[in-house]
Design a protein around this motif. Structure first.
Motif, PDB file in Angstrom:
ATOM      1  N   ARG A 251       0.753  -1.095  -0.132  1.00  0.00           N
ATOM      2  CA  ARG A 251      -0.015   0.021  -0.173  1.00  0.00           C
ATOM      3  C   ARG A 251       0.824   1.260   0.042  1.00  0.00           C
ATOM      4  NH1 ARG A 251      -4.151  -1.262   4.816  1.00  0.00           N
ATOM      5  NH2 ARG A 251      -4.837   0.707   4.144  1.00  0.00           N
ATOM      6  N   ILE A 252       1.945   1.078   0.752  1.00  0.00           N
ATOM      7  CA  ILE A 252       2.902   2.315   0.702  1.00  0.00           C
ATOM      8  C   ILE A 252       3.453   2.551  -0.684  1.00  0.00           C
ATOM      9  CG2 ILE A 252       5.256   3.185   1.323  1.00  0.00           C
ATOM     10  CD1 ILE A 252       4.508   1.684   4.241  1.00  0.00           C
ATOM     11  N   SER A 253       3.669   1.371  -1.533  1.00  0.00           N
ATOM     12  CA  SER A 253       4.415   1.399  -2.862  1.00  0.00           C
ATOM     13  C   SER A 253       3.304   2.000  -3.521  1.00  0.00           C
ATOM     14  CB  SER A 253       4.657  -0.046  -3.584  1.00  0.00           C
ATOM     15  OG  SER A 253       5.073   0.175  -4.697  1.00  0.00           O
ATOM     16  N   GLN A 254       1.878   1.616  -3.517  1.00  0.00           N
ATOM     17  CA  GLN A 254       0.781   2.212  -4.291  1.00  0.00           C
ATOM     18  C   GLN A 254       0.656   3.618  -4.234  1.00  0.00           C
ATOM     19  OE1 GLN A 254      -2.816   0.138  -2.855  1.00  0.00           O
ATOM     20  NE2 GLN A 254      -2.462  -1.278  -4.454  1.00  0.00           N
ATOM     21  N   ARG A 255       0.812   4.262  -2.853  1.00  0.00           N
ATOM     22  CA  ARG A 255       0.967   5.679  -2.543  1.00  0.00           C
ATOM     23  C   ARG A 255       1.957   6.392  -3.361  1.00  0.00           C
ATOM     24  NH1 ARG A 255      -3.063   2.673  -0.220  1.00  0.00           N
ATOM     25  NH2 ARG A 255      -4.740   4.064   0.709  1.00  0.00           N
ATOM     26  N   LYS A 256       3.095   5.720  -3.387  1.00  0.00           N
ATOM     27  CA  LYS A 256       4.298   6.326  -4.120  1.00  0.00           C
ATOM     28  C   LYS A 256       4.069   6.287  -5.649  1.00  0.00           C
ATOM     29  CE  LYS A 256       7.753   5.182  -0.524  1.00  0.00           C
ATOM     30  NZ  LYS A 256       8.924   4.589  -0.129  1.00  0.00           N
ATOM     31  N   ASP A 257       3.332   5.319  -5.992  1.00  0.00           N
ATOM     32  CA  ASP A 257       3.130   5.257  -7.502  1.00  0.00           C
ATOM     33  C   ASP A 257       2.076   6.347  -7.873  1.00  0.00           C
ATOM     34  OD1 ASP A 257       4.909   3.154  -7.826  1.00  0.00           O
ATOM     35  OD2 ASP A 257       3.321   1.654  -7.748  1.00  0.00           O
ATOM     36  N   GLU A 309      -1.100   9.494   4.159  1.00  0.00           N
ATOM     37  CA  GLU A 309      -1.475   8.059   4.002  1.00  0.00           C
ATOM     38  C   GLU A 309      -0.054   7.329   4.258  1.00  0.00           C
ATOM     39  OE1 GLU A 309      -5.774   7.583   1.749  1.00  0.00           O
ATOM     40  OE2 GLU A 309      -4.020   6.976   0.863  1.00  0.00           O
ATOM     41  N   ILE A 310       0.779   7.854   3.182  1.00  0.00           N
ATOM     42  CA  ILE A 310       2.276   6.994   3.464  1.00  0.00           C
ATOM     43  C   ILE A 310       2.679   7.043   4.727  1.00  0.00           C
ATOM     44  CG2 ILE A 310       4.676   7.094   2.465  1.00  0.00           C
ATOM     45  CD1 ILE A 310       3.341   7.970  -0.321  1.00  0.00           C
ATOM     46  N   CYS A 311       2.711   8.233   5.523  1.00  0.00           N
ATOM     47  CA  CYS A 311       3.243   8.652   6.931  1.00  0.00           C
ATOM     48  C   CYS A 311       2.539   7.626   7.633  1.00  0.00           C
ATOM     49  CB  CYS A 311       2.944   9.984   7.195  1.00  0.00           C
ATOM     50  SG  CYS A 311       3.652  10.257   8.656  1.00  0.00           S
ATOM     51  N   LYS A 312       0.879   7.419   7.749  1.00  0.00           N
ATOM     52  CA  LYS A 312       0.397   6.603   8.675  1.00  0.00           C
ATOM     53  C   LYS A 312       0.804   5.146   8.439  1.00  0.00           C
ATOM     54  CE  LYS A 312      -3.504   9.800   9.091  1.00  0.00           C
ATOM     55  NZ  LYS A 312      -5.252  10.117   8.677  1.00  0.00           N
ATOM     56  N   LEU A 313       0.626   4.770   7.153  1.00  0.00           N
ATOM     57  CA  LEU A 313       1.040   3.299   6.947  1.00  0.00           C
ATOM     58  C   LEU A 313       2.502   2.948   7.181  1.00  0.00           C
ATOM     59  CD1 LEU A 313      -0.736   3.081   3.450  1.00  0.00           C
ATOM     60  CD2 LEU A 313      -1.492   1.942   5.403  1.00  0.00           C
ATOM     61  N   THR A 314       3.143   4.226   7.009  1.00  0.00           N
ATOM     62  CA  THR A 314       4.971   3.869   7.260  1.00  0.00           C
ATOM     63  C   THR A 314       4.850   3.580   8.872  1.00  0.00           C
ATOM     64  OG1 THR A 314       5.579   5.021   5.600  1.00  0.00           O
ATOM     65  CG2 THR A 314       6.993   4.669   7.383  1.00  0.00           C
ATOM     66  N   CYS A 315       4.122   4.405   9.899  1.00  0.00           N
ATOM     67  CA  CYS A 315       4.125   4.296  11.179  1.00  0.00           C
ATOM     68  C   CYS A 315       3.639   2.695  11.627  1.00  0.00           C
ATOM     69  CB  CYS A 315       3.299   5.337  11.545  1.00  0.00           C
ATOM     70  SG  CYS A 315       3.949   6.975  11.757  1.00  0.00           S
ATOM     71  N   LEU A 316       2.399   2.305  10.778  1.00  0.00           N
ATOM     72  CA  LEU A 316       1.912   1.159  11.257  1.00  0.00           C
ATOM     73  C   LEU A 316       2.878   0.101  10.924  1.00  0.00           C
ATOM     74  CD1 LEU A 316      -1.670   1.687   9.910  1.00  0.00           C
ATOM     75  CD2 LEU A 316      -0.822   1.392  12.400  1.00  0.00           C
ATOM     76  N   LEU A 317       3.778   0.158   9.528  1.00  0.00           N
ATOM     77  CA  LEU A 317       4.535  -0.799   9.354  1.00  0.00           C
ATOM     78  C   LEU A 317       5.742  -0.984  10.217  1.00  0.00           C
ATOM     79  CD1 LEU A 317       5.900  -2.859   7.006  1.00  0.00           C
ATOM     80  CD2 LEU A 317       6.932  -0.826   6.006  1.00  0.00           C
ATOM     81  N   SER A 318       6.227   0.216  10.917  1.00  0.00           N
ATOM     82  CA  SER A 318       7.256   0.323  11.821  1.00  0.00           C
ATOM     83  C   SER A 318       6.819  -0.406  13.225  1.00  0.00           C
ATOM     84  CB  SER A 318       7.633   1.707  12.213  1.00  0.00           C
ATOM     85  OG  SER A 318       8.472   1.850  13.564  1.00  0.00           O
TER      86      SER A 318
END
Length: 643
Positions: A251-257, A309-318
């Motif tokens: 999902r992070i990759s999707q947001r970056k795309d 969204e990337i920030c939130k998902l990155t935090c969850l990933l961490s």
């Protein structure tokens, strides 16, 4: 050899404080399960008290005290940014000491120290002697030589202490904890000796007696942790954490795309418009700057959303990777008891992370822009005043397809549906009610009506209105209080009902009339076989089927035929955010997609969905289309773009 070195580096990183990047000293565990040195946490909290830190953005992001957190002060975890309440100011000084010690980390640090170098006897060292230790007392957390070990067992109070052979610890013959103390979940100063399977918690004997006396599955911690590293729950948890990590990465990759596509589409549009502007010379030069600024604003606004969204998902990933890290270390390095404790903690945190993850849309829309040339641009010598055809390509179904999400029967007869906030409102004619259903078409609530109703519409503020054809009334339905109030009466039977530009449009099949909210008729035109209507995107233009044709009518002044489909018996009509028109045929059982000027783009035969007598169509901005029939069937579809 390489694997051994990797495991050593892996463990060394695990035993380093994320703040000072040194080996933990008095490790304290936050509620989010991240661990830090006690001194590092104290400095982190106290930084809010310095005037320099208070004025910095970094401090403001670290220490929070606002009404959004129930007027409680607190900190954000330095790793995952989870807000952690501290409480009243008077309790802040003791809050840090009340945090649980991470005995698992302490045990691993001692074990690493013993495995990397020879350990001296601690009692002998305190007397200035240098003796090689051979035993480790888990209760005293001390290394003992053979002589001190013999003396240790002479005393009655020390005789039952748990002792480990340091040679077995060095060679890792068994994964034993060097710390014999695992705290109770509720009494950190008491050892955990019991595991309650009903509540999935480790506790002391006092808790077992008082709080878990009625629980049926109580066992000792040693018995419960037997073979915990290989049981199905632990293995499934490892797999679930891996799956969650893969999902968050995707999902992070999707947001970056999406961000890349936004920038690429912006460049493409600028190239197109720059060519047009250069051809129009000075007349279009002023529009070029305006257009680029407008596009930049749109891209900036959308980029902020994806960045967030990337920030939130990155935090969850961490957080997930940290839990996986803990579980992996506890499986490979910890004792059975420690592994059980860590596993249960992670299971609790995993569900919290899953809830936070599900709150973010699982799929991202690729933020590309679509550029269409205005008719006035076809002749560059004509006067051009503005560019208005910039829109996010979010739900254009051109060259796409429909995916059926769910289909249910919600009424005994004709029904209409509209999207309302995060739900769908279904107006059931013969059943005399309005249903509130979710996107799984499950009925959440209903409002009873006192007459048969035919159509339903929603105004700009979310108010809901329904037509009573036989009573010749338009009523307002309050979905919160579930009350129905008469708004005004109509001169003819009111079947179709539409709110558009501060007015109500009402049709009885042969006429279309406009009324203001006070019930005063303003205009009226003749039509034929017209039952449902829609407002053209961002215009004061009415769209409605008339027999087998789709009509465009500006301010009820003149009709313009956009599309004709013989023997279709067109009924419901709506538009998407690209201006494309959607209408359904009651006899043909087809959904027709038209361009804004009425050209047929494609049609869909609903025979494959076992739906007959199509009646209404409604679209929202989230790729959803709801179709209803004269037989009470309601079907929800998703637009799947292939272009």
């Amino acid at each position: 050899m390489a694997n051994a070195l990797e495991r050593e580096d892996y463990l060394s990183d695990f035993l380093k404080c994320p703040i000072c990047l040194e080996t933990f000293k008095k490790p304290k565990c936050l509620p989010c399960l991240h661990t830090f040195c006690e001194a590092c946490l104290q400095i982190y909290i106290d930084s809010d008290n310095s005037s320099e830190a208070t004025n910095s953005e970094e401090s403001k992001s670290k220490v929070v005290a606002s009404s959004d957190q129930s007027h409680e002060s607190g900190i954000q975890c330095p790793t995952c940014r989870t807000f952690i309440q501290i409480g009243e100011e008077v309790a802040r000084c003791t809050w840090l000491q009340s945090l649980p010690d991470n005995f698992f980390i302490n045990s691993l640090i001692d074990k690493q120290l013993i495995q990397t170098e020879s350990k001296s006897c601690d009692p002998c060292a305190s007397n200035g002697k240098e003796e090689l230790a051979q035993k480790w007392c888990r209760n005293c957390s001390e290394a003992l030589c053979q002589e001190c070990h013999n003396d240790h067992q002479k005393f009655k109070a020390l005789r039952n202490h748990s002792l480990l052979d340091l040679n077995s610890v060095k060679t890792q013959e068994k994964a034993a904890s060097l710390c014999g103390f695992i705290p109770c979940a509720d009494h950190s100063s008491s050892p955990a000796q019991v595991f309650c399977r009903n509540h999935h918690v480790v506790c002391c004997t006092l808790c077992a007696t008082v709080r878990h006396r009625t629980c049926s599955e109580i066992s000792t911690l040693e018995e419960a942790s037997k073979d915990v590293k290989n049981d199905k729950t632990t293995l499934d948890l490892q797999k679930q954490l891996n799956d969650l990590i893969d999902s968050l990465h995707k999902r992070i990759s999707q947001r970056k795309d999406c961000l890349v596509n936004l920038k690429l589409s912006k460049e493409t549009i600028e190239n197109k418009t720059t060519g047009l502007i250069n051809d129009a010379i000075k007349h279009l030069e002023t529009l070029k700057t305006s257009f680029k600024n407008d596009t930049e604003k749109k891209v900036t606004a959308l980029s902020k959303n994806f960045d967030s969204e990337i920030c939130k998902l990155t935090c969850l990933l961490s957080r997930v990777m940290h839990q996986k890290h803990i579980l992996g270390v506890s499986v490979s390095q910890g004792s059975n008891e420690e592994c059980l404790v860590e596993r249960e903690n992670i299971l609790r945190i995993k569900d919290e992370i899953r809830v936070e993850s599900d709150a973010i849309s699982p799929n991202s829309q690729f933020g590309t822009f679509c550029f269409t040339i205005d008719h006035s641009l076809q002749n560059l010598t004509s006067k051009i005043t503005d560019f208005e055809n910039i829109s996010l390509s979010k739900r254009c179904m051109k060259n796409g397809r429909l995916k059926l999400l769910k289909s249910v029967k919600l009424s005994t007869g004709l029904c209409c549906a509209v999207f309302h906030q995060n739900d769908i409102l279904v107006n059931c004619d013969e059943d005399k009610q309005v249903l509130v259903v979710d996107f799984s078409l499950n009925v959440k609530s209903s409002v009873k009506l006192n007459a048969n109703s035919r159509d339903i519409t929603v105004d700009d503020t979310g108010r809901v209105f329904v037509s009573y054809p036989e009573e010749r009334e338009v009523v307002e339905v309050d979905m919160r209080t579930k009350s129905v109030n008469k708004l005004f009466s109509t001169s003819d039977e009111c079947y179709g009902l539409l709110w558009m530009k501060q007015n109500f449009f009402v049709t009885n099949g042969c006429k279309v009339a406009t009324y203001n909210e006070n019930g005063i008729k303003q205009k009226e035109i003749q039509t034929k076989n017209t039952w449902l209507m829609h407002c053209k995107l961002n215009e004061e233009t009415l769209l409605y089927p008339k027999d087998d044709t789709v009509i465009e009518n500006f301010q009820l002044i003149n009709e313009k035929i956009l599309f004709t489909q013989p023997c279709a018996d067109l009924r419901g009509i709506d538009t998407d955010n690209e201006g494309n028109i959607y209408t359904v045929g009651m006899v043909s059982n087809k959904l027709y997609q038209l361009s804004p000027d009425g050209s047929l783009l494609q049609d869909f035969n609903f025979g494959e969905f076992d739906m007959k007598s199509l009646w209404s169509v409604s679209l929202n901005d989230e790729n959803k289309i709801v179709i209803t029939t004269c037989n009470g069937d309601v079907a929800l579809f998703e637009i799947v773009c292939t272009c």
